[in-house]
Design an enzyme around this catalytic site. Structure first.
Site: not given
Ligand code: VAH
Length: 314
Positions: A13, A143
């Site tokens: 990643g 997330y």
């Molecule tokens: C996202 N790059 O955009 C990741 C990250 C704080 C952002 O967790 O989901």
């Protein structure tokens, strides 16, 4: 530097592909095992020990930890914020199922664990300016839910089983070696490529939307500085706020214009990713990381922009 034998999940990643090489330089090539779901190892990680691994496969993870005599697991495998809203159930399975597997294998084999959280662990009810280390966490993305759950689960494994768990809340990470995938902060990477190719970029995040960001070299240093830190100093352990800068798209465009004077920024806002960005902090208070393990970023927006444009131009 402690002698370690490290396994990284998600090693192909955006962070993983650079962290694997950084950890190889810190701990030695034979002490780092890179793993990832995809098998495009040759693309990103030549001359590294690599094994295909689906982080939801606990049996295979356990086999690799024993076969390679691993004592530290860096768990980066995750589906990020924007993709997570398209695939919420898979995001829970990968992000939380993978973490539970990592913690259970670490418990069985007495490994240390580093799992990053994110500013996505905060939501609309979190104070947005200089967001405190300990505050309200009601994220609005799957997330973010997995990041809050991951933070408290790692705290539980430390308190209940004595596991050495550590982590940081990463902001948006900017880099040039591997493109990010499925994130909300990805605009801050794509803008540089567009600036060099077309001297113009259309941002999917609106003008005035401030978010915390960090350049990859600082993100890599944070992992090793934290896992090598004196455990007696650690209070927050699994979710240190860390940041290097906070900017909105127009401020990044200003920094780019110092290198590419006629760069033009326009907007075509993506309502889904804008809503995610609006739910995140404008800026973090990272004094706990600075006090407990001497966190100190080295790149600001101008130094990062010079380095990004120099390296992408190559
Ligand atoms: C996202 N790059 O955009 C990741 C990250 C704080 C952002 O967790 O989901």
């Amino acid at each position: 530097m402690t002698k370690r034998r490290v396994l990284i999940t998600g090693a192909l990643g955006q962070i993983g592909s650079e962290l694997a090489l950084y950890l190889r330089d810190c701990y030695g090539e034979d002490n780092v095992l890179a793993t990832d779901l995809s098998d495009k190892k040759e693309r990103a990680l030549p001359e590294m020990h690599f094994e295909p691994l689906d982080v939801t496969d606990r049996k295979r993870l356990h086999e690799l930890v024993k076969e390679y005599r691993i004592d530290t697991i860096i768990n980066l495998a995750a589906i990020l914020s924007a993709t997570g809203e398209k695939l919420p159930n898979l995001t829970w399975e990968v992000n939380m199922g993978g973490l539970v597997n990592v913690l259970e294998v670490a418990r069985a084999e007495n490994c240390s664990v580093f799992t990053p959280s994110s500013i996505a662990a905060f939501g609309d009810s979190t104070p947005k300016v200089l967001t405190p280390q300990v505050t309200i966490q009601r994220p609005s993305t799957m997330y973010g839910v997995t990041k809050v759950a991951g933070e408290v689960l790692c705290d539980y494994y430390h308190k209940r089983f004595g596991l050495d768990t550590r982590g940081v809340r990463y902001p948006g990470i900017i880099s040039y070696k591997t493109l990010p995938g499925g994130g909300t902060t990805d605009y801050a990477v794509h803008i540089y490529y567009a600036a060099l190719q077309k001297k113009a970029y259309t941002s999917f995040i609106a003008e005035g939307t401030k978010m915390d960001m960090m350049y990859m070299p600082d993100a890599l240093k944070a992992v090793v500085d934290l896992i090598e830190a004196d455990p007696a100093r650690l209070v927050n352990r699994n979710a240190f706020n860390v940041t290097a800068m906070s900017f909105a798209p127009e401020e990044l465009a200003e920094a780019i214009r110092k290198q590419i004077p006629d760069f033009e920024l326009s907007y075509d806002v993506d309502p889904i990713r804008q809503a995610i960005a609006d739910s995140w902090p404008d800026s973090l208070d990272d004094h706990c990381a600075r006090e407990e393990w001497d966190w100190s970023p080295e790149y600001d927006i101008d130094r990062m922009t010079e380095d990004m444009i120099r390296n992408i131009s190559i």
